[in-house]
Design an enzyme around this catalytic site. Structure first.
Site, PDB file in Angstrom:
ATOM      1  N   ARG A 157       0.847  -1.273   0.086  1.00  8.54           N
ATOM      2  CA  ARG A 157       0.167  -0.024   0.117  1.00  8.54           C
ATOM      3  C   ARG A 157       0.831   1.126   0.028  1.00  8.54           C
ATOM      4  O   ARG A 157       2.000   1.202   0.820  1.00  8.54           O
ATOM      5  CB  ARG A 157      -0.789  -0.090   1.218  1.00  8.54           C
ATOM      6  CG  ARG A 157      -1.974  -0.964   1.194  1.00  8.54           C
ATOM      7  CD  ARG A 157      -2.859  -0.849   2.162  1.00  8.54           C
ATOM      8  NE  ARG A 157      -3.772  -2.065   2.200  1.00  8.54           N
ATOM      9  CZ  ARG A 157      -4.991  -2.296   1.398  1.00  8.54           C
ATOM     10  NH1 ARG A 157      -5.200  -1.658   0.645  1.00  8.54           N
ATOM     11  NH2 ARG A 157      -5.607  -3.503   1.622  1.00  8.54           N
ATOM     12  N   ASP A 158       0.470   2.300  -0.671  1.00  2.00           N
ATOM     13  CA  ASP A 158       1.200   3.582  -0.679  1.00  2.00           C
ATOM     14  C   ASP A 158       0.815   4.241   0.504  1.00  2.00           C
ATOM     15  O   ASP A 158      -0.222   4.055   1.055  1.00  2.00           O
ATOM     16  CB  ASP A 158       0.516   4.459  -1.791  1.00  2.00           C
ATOM     17  CG  ASP A 158       1.240   5.700  -2.212  1.00  2.00           C
ATOM     18  OD1 ASP A 158       1.882   5.642  -3.287  1.00  2.00           O
ATOM     19  OD2 ASP A 158       1.388   6.512  -1.322  1.00  2.00           O
ATOM     20  N   ILE A 159       2.069   4.698   1.077  1.00  2.00           N
ATOM     21  CA  ILE A 159       2.205   5.311   2.320  1.00  2.00           C
ATOM     22  C   ILE A 159       1.406   6.590   2.542  1.00  2.00           C
ATOM     23  O   ILE A 159       1.234   7.045   3.731  1.00  2.00           O
ATOM     24  CB  ILE A 159       3.585   5.626   2.673  1.00  2.00           C
ATOM     25  CG1 ILE A 159       3.778   5.730   4.454  1.00  2.00           C
ATOM     26  CG2 ILE A 159       3.929   6.679   2.107  1.00  2.00           C
ATOM     27  CD1 ILE A 159       5.279   5.556   4.749  1.00  2.00           C
ATOM     28  N   ASN A 214       4.401   6.758 -13.719  1.00  2.00           N
ATOM     29  CA  ASN A 214       5.042   8.000 -13.994  1.00  2.00           C
ATOM     30  C   ASN A 214       6.500   7.569 -14.349  1.00  2.00           C
ATOM     31  O   ASN A 214       7.110   6.767 -14.022  1.00  2.00           O
ATOM     32  CB  ASN A 214       4.973   8.912 -12.669  1.00  2.00           C
ATOM     33  CG  ASN A 214       3.557   9.204 -12.232  1.00  2.00           C
ATOM     34  OD1 ASN A 214       2.685   9.395 -13.134  1.00  2.00           O
ATOM     35  ND2 ASN A 214       3.324   9.320 -11.072  1.00  2.00           N
ATOM     36  N   GLU A 254       8.550  10.229  -8.659  1.00  2.00           N
ATOM     37  CA  GLU A 254       9.583  10.628  -7.433  1.00  2.00           C
ATOM     38  C   GLU A 254      10.455   9.605  -6.899  1.00  2.00           C
ATOM     39  O   GLU A 254      11.317   9.997  -6.590  1.00  2.00           O
ATOM     40  CB  GLU A 254       8.515  10.897  -6.202  1.00  2.00           C
ATOM     41  CG  GLU A 254       7.740  12.476  -6.689  1.00  2.00           C
ATOM     42  CD  GLU A 254       6.509  12.444  -5.540  1.00  2.00           C
ATOM     43  OE1 GLU A 254       6.642  11.588  -4.303  1.00  2.00           O
ATOM     44  OE2 GLU A 254       5.772  13.276  -5.662  1.00  2.00           O
ATOM     45  N   HIS A 273       7.127   1.817 -10.710  1.00  2.00           N
ATOM     46  CA  HIS A 273       6.196   1.167 -10.206  1.00  2.00           C
ATOM     47  C   HIS A 273       4.994   1.482 -10.837  1.00  2.00           C
ATOM     48  O   HIS A 273       4.888   2.869 -11.391  1.00  2.00           O
ATOM     49  CB  HIS A 273       6.083   1.832  -8.496  1.00  2.00           C
ATOM     50  CG  HIS A 273       6.465   3.151  -8.599  1.00  2.00           C
ATOM     51  ND1 HIS A 273       7.690   3.963  -8.617  1.00  2.00           N
ATOM     52  CD2 HIS A 273       5.366   4.387  -8.262  1.00  2.00           C
ATOM     53  CE1 HIS A 273       7.539   5.215  -8.524  1.00  2.00           C
ATOM     54  NE2 HIS A 273       6.163   5.442  -8.121  1.00  2.00           N
ATOM     55  N   MET A 274       3.891   0.536 -10.609  1.00  2.00           N
ATOM     56  CA  MET A 274       2.691   0.990 -10.995  1.00  2.00           C
ATOM     57  C   MET A 274       1.686   1.410  -9.893  1.00  2.00           C
ATOM     58  O   MET A 274       1.607   0.622  -8.968  1.00  2.00           O
ATOM     59  CB  MET A 274       2.271  -0.497 -11.610  1.00  2.00           C
ATOM     60  CG  MET A 274       0.822  -0.144 -12.035  1.00  2.00           C
ATOM     61  SD  MET A 274       0.330  -1.963 -12.726  1.00  2.00           S
ATOM     62  CE  MET A 274       0.871  -1.885 -14.442  1.00  2.00           C
TER      63      MET A 274
HETATM   64  P1  AMP Z   1       5.916   8.490  -7.900  1.00  2.00           P
HETATM   65  O1  AMP Z   1       5.445  10.078  -7.921  1.00  2.00           O
HETATM   66  O2  AMP Z   1       5.048   7.870  -8.953  1.00  2.00           O
HETATM   67  O3  AMP Z   1       7.184   8.210  -8.081  1.00  2.00           O
HETATM   68  O4  AMP Z   1       5.143   7.719  -6.545  1.00  2.00           O
HETATM   69  C1  AMP Z   1       6.071   7.497  -5.619  1.00  2.00           C
HETATM   70  C2  AMP Z   1       4.833   7.073  -4.470  1.00  2.00           C
HETATM   71  O5  AMP Z   1       5.598   6.374  -3.556  1.00  2.00           O
HETATM   72  C3  AMP Z   1       4.166   8.335  -3.648  1.00  2.00           C
HETATM   73  O6  AMP Z   1       3.045   7.839  -4.150  1.00  2.00           O
HETATM   74  C4  AMP Z   1       4.496   7.819  -2.296  1.00  2.00           C
HETATM   75  O7  AMP Z   1       3.613   8.357  -1.482  1.00  2.00           O
HETATM   76  C5  AMP Z   1       5.175   6.608  -2.198  1.00  2.00           C
HETATM   77  N1  AMP Z   1       5.969   6.093  -1.318  1.00  2.00           N
HETATM   78  C6  AMP Z   1       7.058   6.811  -0.897  1.00  2.00           C
HETATM   79  N2  AMP Z   1       7.468   6.188   0.080  1.00  2.00           N
HETATM   80  C7  AMP Z   1       7.039   5.121   0.408  1.00  2.00           C
HETATM   81  C8  AMP Z   1       7.008   4.146   1.548  1.00  2.00           C
HETATM   82  N3  AMP Z   1       8.100   3.888   2.487  1.00  2.00           N
HETATM   83  N4  AMP Z   1       5.968   3.012   1.442  1.00  2.00           N
HETATM   84  C9  AMP Z   1       4.967   3.160   0.675  1.00  2.00           C
HETATM   85  N5  AMP Z   1       4.691   4.291  -0.504  1.00  2.00           N
HETATM   86  C10 AMP Z   1       5.634   5.102  -0.472  1.00  2.00           C
END
Ligand code: AMP
Length: 120
Positions: free
Chosen positions: A30-32, A88, A96, A101-102
């Site tokens: 799950r996304d944090i 992205n 980011e 990642h999807m």
């Molecule tokens: P992106 O902008 O596509 O690179 O998305 C990166 C995603 O990673 C964001 O939605 C963040 O909330 C998520 N994220 C960053 N660190 C963590 C973590 N430790 N556990 C889960 N999700 C994370």
């Protein structure tokens, strides 16, 4: 080979996460900072930086990301109403974390696809 990120630590269980699925090719957690009621990240175990680094050698992992997204959407109860998958890539794509990642997003209407940009 990309530099390892926080996602590699999650895959290796060196960092805690709400992990939903793992096999020899991909991991899902799950996304944090969820943007939707269901917000899951599906990542290849291999640290491929972005879609710009994907090659034919990665096709099994990239395909597995899709089948796992389908399974998790069913498990999360969002398959029937629909959902959005987002990958992205790079600076303009607002990526980011440099480990491809999807995003699996659903549980409510996600809204329009993009804020339209004017073409010049
Ligand atoms: P992106 O902008 O596509 O690179 O998305 C990166 C995603 O990673 C964001 O939605 C963040 O909330 C998520 N994220 C960053 N660190 C963590 C973590 N430790 N556990 C889960 N999700 C994370």
């Amino acid at each position: 080979m990309a530099t390892e990120t926080i996602f590699t630590k999650i895959i290796n269980k060196e960092l805690p996460s709400d992990m939903l699925y793992q096999d020899e090719l991909v991991t899902a957690f799950r996304d944090i900072n969820p943007a939707m009621p269901t917000h899951v990240l599906i990542v290849p175990n291999e640290p491929i930086a972005s879609n710009a680094d994907v090659t034919e050698a990665h096709e099994a992992a990239m395909g597995r990301m899709h089948t796992v997204a389908r399974k998790l959407a069913e498990d999360e109860g969002i398959a029937q109403d629909g959902y959005r998958l987002i990958i992205n890539c790079g600076e303009n794509g607002r990526q980011e974390v440099p480990h491809i990642h999807m995003h699996l997003l659903g549980g409510a209407n996600v809204g329009p696809m993009l804020i339209r940009q004017k073409s010049s």
